[in-house]
Motif scaffolding. Structure first.
Motif: not given
Length: 268
Positions: A242-259
């Motif tokens: 299975x192909x997998x796409x994962x997106x972090x939406x915990x952006x409020x405290x700038x965690x998304x890009x690092x995670x």
């Protein structure tokens, strides 16, 4: 194929924290795309974008990058998937096909009040284009609201994928899973810190994951142990073909890009 990124990229708190101080806003996507290999376009949820915007975004990312595109709330939240033929035509005419070979799956997020209704869902799924050629044909039915700002062609006939994010507990039943499986629509695996139902059924040839926060919706980051757990799940889906796409939406405290970067590192 495993793609990991963030939901959106244009967030003021990221500036000077994740984005280097002084980085022009117009270069934020370029910067992020050098560190992750996919991103959700979420501005398309709030309003119809312009073909010129999709063209610019495509130019700003490296070869092999993939965009997911979030369907408009006018379709999902206001019309609740019913009577949306023209709205769908307008959405697909607004420019996503201009992304060309960087176009990935479409995400349709339902409001929390929308219960499982098999007839309503089937009627919507029947209208969704499954190829870029079908999307272009659908887009030709746009109305006058988009006059002078449409994109109605595709440079190649490519398959299209769709994912559905549900937020009502009534979807946690076999009939809902089977309906999505029948239409090949991925049921989004959404981690919402317990706010909305967590469902992990595979209903398509790919898996779509949205990580909204480990302990607090949109706010909290993911611990090393939590990221290890998600990496293990992704390896399992990948081993199953299975192909997998994962997106972090915990952006409020700038965690998304690092995670997102930390999770991708675990899978390389």
């Amino acid at each position: 194929m495993i793609r990991i990124g963030t939901s959106g990229w244009r967030y003021p708190p990221w500036r000077g924290t994740f984005y280097p101080p002084g980085l022009p806003q117009r270069r934020e996507l370029e910067y992020l795309s050098g560190l992750v290999d996919s991103v959700e376009i979420n501005g398309s949820f709030y309003s119809l974008q312009r073909p010129s915007s999709y063209q610019a975004w495509r130019r700003e990312v490296p070869s092999g990058f993939v965009f997911a595109v979030k369907g408009g709330r006018y379709i999902t939240h206001m019309h609740k998937l019913a009577g949306v033929q023209t709205a769908l035509a307008n959405f697909f005419a607004s420019g996503p096909l201009a992304l060309g070979d960087t176009l990935g799956p479409f995400l349709w997020q339902l409001p929390p009040v929308l219960r499982f209704d098999p007839d309503r869902l089937a009627g919507f799924f029947e209208q969704l284009p499954r190829t870029t050629t079908e999307a272009a044909a659908l887009a030709a039915g746009h109305d006058e609201k988009l006059a002078g700002r449409v994109w109605l062609t595709t440079e190649a006939d490519r398959p299209l994928r769709h994912a559905l994010e549900v937020r009502h507990a009534s979807f946690d039943q076999p009939e809902a899973v089977e309906l999505l499986r029948h239409y090949g629509i991925a049921l989004v695996v959404a981690d919402t810190a317990g706010t909305f139902p967590y469902l992990e059924h595979v209903t398509a040839d790919f898996v779509y994951v949205r990580l909204h926060g480990d302990r607090e919706l949109y706010v909290s980051g993911y611990s090393a142990a939590a990221l290890d757990g998600w990496a293990e799940k992704i390896r399992g889906w990948s081993a199953a073909g299975l192909d997998t796409y994962v997106y972090f939406d915990n952006d409020a405290k700038v965690h998304a890009p690092a995670d997102a970067i930390a999770l991708a590192d675990r899978l390389t």
